[in-house]
Structure formats: structure tokens, C-alpha cells
Design an enzyme around this catalytic site. Sequence first.
Site, mmCIF file in Angstrom:
data_model
loop_
_atom_site.group_PDB
_atom_site.id
_atom_site.type_symbol
_atom_site.label_atom_id
_atom_site.label_comp_id
_atom_site.label_asym_id
_atom_site.label_seq_id
_atom_site.Cartn_x
_atom_site.Cartn_y
_atom_site.Cartn_z
ATOM 1 N N ALA A 17 1.117 -1.327 0.133
ATOM 2 C CA ALA A 17 -0.022 0.018 0.136
ATOM 3 C C ALA A 17 0.947 1.027 0.021
ATOM 4 O O ALA A 17 2.110 1.204 0.455
ATOM 5 C CB ALA A 17 -0.837 0.034 1.402
ATOM 6 N N CYS A 18 0.311 2.136 -0.510
ATOM 7 C CA CYS A 18 0.966 3.665 -0.333
ATOM 8 C C CYS A 18 1.730 3.791 1.106
ATOM 9 O O CYS A 18 0.530 3.692 2.006
ATOM 10 C CB CYS A 18 0.066 4.592 -0.889
ATOM 11 S SG CYS A 18 0.770 6.414 -0.715
ATOM 12 N N PRO A 19 2.668 4.257 1.242
ATOM 13 C CA PRO A 19 3.701 4.992 0.505
ATOM 14 C C PRO A 19 4.760 3.818 0.080
ATOM 15 O O PRO A 19 5.822 4.174 -0.311
ATOM 16 C CB PRO A 19 4.375 5.907 1.100
ATOM 17 C CG PRO A 19 4.335 5.538 2.500
ATOM 18 C CD PRO A 19 2.874 4.707 2.819
#
Lengths: 79, 380
Positions: A17-19
Site C-alpha cells: 500500500a501507499c507509500p
Amino acid sequence: MSDTPTPDVEIDSRGAACPGPLMDLIGKVKDADSGTVIELLTSDEGSKNDVPEWLEEAGHELLRIEEEDDYWAIYIETT
Amino acid sequence: MTEEIVIVGGGSGGSILANRLTERLGPSIEDGDVRITLINDGEYQYYKPAYLYVPFGKKTVEEAKRPIADLIDRRVEFRVGRVTELDTDGKVVSLADGDELEYDHLVLATGSNLAPEKVPGLAEGGHHFYSPEGSQALREELADFEEGHLVLSVIGVPHMCPAAPLEFVFMADDWLRKRGLREDVEITYTYPIQRAHGLEEIAEWATPKLEERDINLETFFNVESVDPDDQVLETMEGNEMDYDLLVGIVPHEGSDLVSDAGLGDDGWVAVDNHTLEAEDAEDVYAIGDVADVPTSKAGSVAHYESTTIADRIASRVRGETPTAAYDGKTICFIETGMDEATFVDFDYQNGPTMREPSAPVHWAKLGYNEAYWLTARGLM
């Protein structure tokens, strides 16, 4: 695809997932020589914005973003 | 034949797992059908969240440790030793003293290691609060720091306790105000990506708070090197920043054991996010910081993961199909000063909900810091 750059280094951040993908990229760029072509595979749509934004800030070149079925391949070249 | 469960690492994850396994498999252990061996390269467990308080004189490093033997069930075999090699084909763990242990189920709970040497000048020029020595040295430095530029730079990501850098600057701000020094100290917080924290919700919550406290925020700030003589940070983005006191969140790395055994990159074990089983070996699991899962490297994660693994291994031992799964559950307290805190909980599917800080949550965090040893014992 004939225009697809040939990467020296591949980072597979699919599933992160981001980041995560951007951090994975920053980590690799830190250790890469100038002129290295890196392919970042990411399934996080946010990377399409985060990564170019950081590349501009850090002065590296965005070569191409390719959309695959369920992920994106982002090609960059370090300067 | 005795079924051998070997746990490498006696931190939060390792001790909770050992205790939970004895709960689930007690009679089998007593009958000699199952043996649980916990190996750690020292006699003590260290409660790292306490180190955040050491620089402000609110805790000592000595109170943040306990003998592992006092934390684990007597039915667990505890060995002090350093594991030097994992043979996941032969299912053997080798120790520095020459001994070899065969296993049926292996759990890696080796944690994170600090790697300041990855950034030139960082070890010489920076301080941190991620080890007993580091937090004690920072305490001494901060005690005499009365004016200048205090920079907290998040240099290595991922790192343990992702909220701690924000906590540190909020606490430093309050601490300096209470000592009448804040007007003479400029505080800057830097983060590698385009916002103040990896989790968007926390970044959006923290950014106005940083502004209210007059704490500078610098983003897209990736420290490449530190010049300890001139006290300057140089970044990958081509920027420089002067500092008088640098608190650097140093790069972390996993374990060489993991890399050498081909279980994952940078020493982190590649695992299934839900079963925590290693992708590249049979009957190998990872919990805590060393498991490469998309959530925080935090004690709560090790806690919940160890419960999942205890259930899965116990099912396997009983010849059942394991069904327990880890959903990414994470809980973090976040200090927002010396007297107030908030907390967040989130998982793989749901981001954190931010709550207004309060004094009772701060007291709850301090209370939990003491009560943690019950968690380590598997009691809470």
C-alpha cells in the site's frame, strides 16, 4: 511493446500500500548509479501521482508509465 | 516422536508466542509430545517504546528490561545463544556454540536492527532514541540544549514505531515550552515522501498540529549524507539543512539470517500477509518487525501476529487445518505533548480514525507501558 524501456533494476512493489512503492523506489535510487533504468511495479494507484512528483523534486527522469491488467509499470532513469 | 517448535527471538512477538503456545498445547508439552524452544541472543527482553521518554528524563533505560526467563512459561525451553544459520530444507537451526536444533515448525521473531552506517556521517552527527545507548546519549544532549535548530529527520523507512518521530517533536515542543526555552529553539520535522507520515490520515491530522506548534515541516526530504563537522544534512533532492541537534530516525534492516537463507530481501521475511507463513520455505513463519507485511513495525502487530501463529501452529500439531488469519490489526498510541495523547487503530482494510488528544489517553499509554510485561507473559 517496442517503446518499453529495458530496465537495469526491477522493483516489484505489487501488493504494497501507499507509500510502500515510493519508499521502495527511493531506497533503490539511493544505491543506484546515474543512468540506471528502474522499473517499478505497483498495484497502488496513488503511485501514478506520488512517484512522478518525487522524481520531479529529486531531478530524476520519468520515462514511461504502462498500465497492465491490475498494476502499473513505472520506468525511471536516474540522473 | 516429539514435535519441535523453535522460536528465534525473545522480544515481544517471541515471548507472547511461546506463552500462547503453552496455553494451547500444555498437556502435549507435559507429555513430551511437543517441545517449544525459545532462543535469544541475550537474557533480557527490552521494551523499546519506553526509550521515547528517556530523552525527556521521564524514564530510565534500566526500567525498560526484564529477564526473559521471568516472562515465559516454565514449560518453554529457553536458550541463550546466537543462531547463525537456517537450513530450511533440512529443517535445522545452527547456533554459534556449534549446536544444531531440528525443527518441525520454525518461527522467526528476530526484530529490526539499526543500520546508521548506511548513511555517511549519520552515526557521528546524529542522535536517536531507538536503543538504550542512543536514548541515554540524546538525554544528555537535550539536557544542555538551550538554543539552536533541533531537526528530527525520518531517514530510514520502514522503521520501528512509525508514530514515534511525530511524538518526539510534539513532546520536545511541549518540554521546551515548559522549560522556557522554546523561543530560542527552532524545531523542524522532515519526512521522505510528500506528506508528514506514511498513513494519509495521520499526515492530515498531524500537519495542522505541527503548524500550530510552530514546528517546521519539510517533505520529500531524503537524507543522503550528514556532515557532522559543519552540522549539515544533504538530501537526495539536492537540498541542504543546517542543524544544531540532529535526531535521525536511522535506517533499519532485518536479519542476515533471513537473507542468507533466501527468505527475503534486506533481511525481512517475505510472508503471506494473513497466514504469516514464509513464501520461500515450508513450516517457517515470521512475526513482528522481521515479517514483511504492509503495516507498522510496532509491538501491537507482533502481539496480534503471535496470537495468529499460536493458533495456526497449534492446529497443525493437532492435525487440523489452520484457519486463524492476521488481518493487519495495529494499535498505536501517539503522544501529542508531555501530558496528552491519542491512539489509532487500523488494519489492512481500514485506515485509522483520528481522535482528539486527551490527558486520559496519555495516562493510558503510561499505564500500558507498565502493564506491557503482562502482555509479554501472555496474560493481557
